[in-house]
Design an enzyme around this catalytic site. Structure first.
Site, mmCIF file in Angstrom:
data_model
loop_
_atom_site.group_PDB
_atom_site.id
_atom_site.type_symbol
_atom_site.label_atom_id
_atom_site.label_comp_id
_atom_site.label_asym_id
_atom_site.label_seq_id
_atom_site.Cartn_x
_atom_site.Cartn_y
_atom_site.Cartn_z
ATOM 1 N N TRP A 101 0.823 -1.214 0.000
ATOM 2 C CA TRP A 101 0.000 0.000 0.000
ATOM 3 C C TRP A 101 0.853 1.258 0.000
ATOM 4 O O TRP A 101 0.579 2.204 -0.741
ATOM 5 C CB TRP A 101 -0.989 -0.020 1.162
ATOM 6 N N ASP A 172 -1.395 6.542 6.419
ATOM 7 C CA ASP A 172 -2.472 5.687 5.925
ATOM 8 C C ASP A 172 -2.782 4.684 7.031
ATOM 9 O O ASP A 172 -1.983 3.788 7.307
ATOM 10 C CB ASP A 172 -2.010 4.980 4.646
ATOM 11 N N LYS A 196 -12.362 -1.510 5.942
ATOM 12 C CA LYS A 196 -11.577 -2.488 6.686
ATOM 13 C C LYS A 196 -12.081 -2.547 8.126
ATOM 14 O O LYS A 196 -12.514 -3.585 8.590
ATOM 15 C CB LYS A 196 -10.087 -2.136 6.665
HETATM 16 C C1 PLP Z 1 -7.345 -1.277 1.383
HETATM 17 C C2 PLP Z 1 -6.259 -0.315 1.583
HETATM 18 C C3 PLP Z 1 -6.058 0.763 0.708
HETATM 19 C C4 PLP Z 1 -6.915 0.976 -0.518
HETATM 20 O O1 PLP Z 1 -8.205 1.308 -0.125
HETATM 21 P P1 PLP Z 1 -9.353 1.621 -1.170
HETATM 22 O O2 PLP Z 1 -10.411 2.160 -0.265
HETATM 23 O O3 PLP Z 1 -9.714 0.354 -1.847
HETATM 24 O O4 PLP Z 1 -8.846 2.642 -2.120
HETATM 25 C C5 PLP Z 1 -5.027 1.637 0.976
HETATM 26 N N1 PLP Z 1 -4.238 1.483 2.038
HETATM 27 C C6 PLP Z 1 -4.390 0.461 2.898
HETATM 28 C C7 PLP Z 1 -3.471 0.338 4.070
HETATM 29 C C8 PLP Z 1 -5.414 -0.467 2.701
HETATM 30 O O5 PLP Z 1 -5.581 -1.479 3.564
#
Ligand code: PLP
Length: 360
Positions: A101, A172, A196
């Site tokens: 990511w 993030d 998530k």
């Molecule tokens: C799932 C995820 C993303 C991407 O998320 P989307 O909402 O599908 O764009 C980015 N960073 C992390 C750490 C993730 O787990």
């Protein structure tokens, strides 16, 4: 019908109580005669839902008053571009790459402006977060971007205080936001896709310090300007109303659990159980260094070749699903977010032990 043990990395398990409440309110929200999905986002009912969600999130995370909370769309992936659009200001930003990511975030930011790789653990297979001494930091960077929980590689940062603090820190937190208390003031910006650990897909949460607003590239679409979004209370256009409502129910549920201190204890107990089961076996292996083993996403491989499909098939018979690892790393991955009860992890570890006895 029994609910299944759902270890999906995302969209992921939601608290059963929350789903039941949403079901009960589906047709008629609090006596107003309509569903939340059918309401004007500008009406007093939905404004109340949004304001309450923000207030509860602020309380749960202890978000200081000089931070804005934005409810946006486009997922964490759009933030990979929106962050540099808003924060670069013609300068350069640093990225630490510790998994798929943060690597994607780094690559996307390259399309927007000047970014530097401050550190990467890719060569050693993304199994840890680098120490500060290993990082090549630009003291003039507009910001430093980190991913505090790499969902695919299962690499989590626990000690936020130890992260570099010379420039604004951007994190993030998509796959572990609300899993434990966090000192928000350590960060300039925190972002997370909701699907998530918060709610259904379609909502992205951005928590941003006031002084970072108002620097957006003039060429950027209006919708992507944090300052404009903040000015309009995340309602420049139609927000993802139902996803915000669901997130709000999850925030209330987290408060009923005792807040993030209690939630962290629960998550620690679940993670300990699973990591102990892996450590006690000869069949299962987790490659991540001890200090960075994620409490949310636990990847593990089977040391004996050719057993993966059998493992997945037999797990399914025991009501254990979405356990297959990401295609880029293979093996298995158990995502054990806030909503996963201890019984779910107990069912998984019992199955893992039985499977090992039967096949090794
Ligand atoms: C799932 C995820 C993303 C991407 O998320 P989307 O909402 O599908 O764009 C980015 N960073 C992390 C750490 C993730 O787990």
């Amino acid at each position: 019908m029994e609910r299944i043990h759902n270890f999906s990395a995302g969209p992921a398990i939601l608290p059963q109580e929350v789903l039941e409440q949403a079901r009960d309110e589906l047709l008629n929200w609090q006596g107003c005669g309509m569903s939340v999905m059918e309401m004007s986002h500008r009406g007093k009912e939905f404004s109340g839902i949004l304001n309450q969600a923000e207030a509860d999130l602020r309380e749960l995370m202890g978000i200081p008053a000089n931070y804005k909370v934005l409810f946006l769309q486009g997922g964490a992936t759009l933030q990979f571009a929106q962050i540099p659009l808003n924060l670069l200001g013609g300068g350069s930003a640093d990225y630490v790459v510790t998994g798929s990511w943060s690597k994607k975030a780094y690559k996307e930011a390259q399309k927007i402006g000047t970014v530097r790789l401050a550190g990467s653990t890719e060569k050693s297979g993304f199994t840890r977060f680098p120490a500060n001494a290993e990082l090549d930091l630009d003291p003039n960077a507009a910001y430093l971007h980190v991913c505090t929980n790499e969902t695919i590689h299962g690499v989590e940062v626990f000690d936020y205080a130890a992260l570099p603090d010379s420039v604004p820190l951007v994190a993030d937190m998509s796959s572990h936001i609300l899993s434990c208390p966090v000192d928000v003031s350590r960060f300039a910006l925190i972002y997370a896709g909701a699907q998530k650990n918060v709610g259904p897909a379609g909502l992205t949460i951005v928590i941003v310090r006031d002084d970072l607003l108002g620097r957006c590239a003039v060429s950027a679409p209006t919708l992507l300007d944090y300052a404009v979004q903040a000015e309009h209370g995340s309602m420049l256009n139609t927000p993802p109303t139902y996803a915000i409502y669901m997130a709000g129910l999850v925030f209330k549920w987290l408060k009923r659990q005792g807040g993030l201190v209690a939630v962290e204890q629960h998550n620690q107990a679940k993670a300990d159980l699973l990591y102990r089961a892996i450590a006690a076996s000869t069949l299962y292996r987790n490659p991540v260094e001890l200090a960075n083993r994620s409490r949310m996403n636990v990847p593990f491989t089977l040391t004996q070749a050719g057993l993966d499909e059998t493992f997945i098939g037999e797990a399914k018979k025991r009501g254990i699903v979405q356990i297959k690892g990401h295609s880029s790393v293979g093996g298995m991955r158990a995502s054990i977010y806030n909503a996963m009860p201890l019984e779910g992890v107990q069912a998984l570890t019992a199955f893992m032990q039985d499977f090992e006895k039967a096949h090794v």
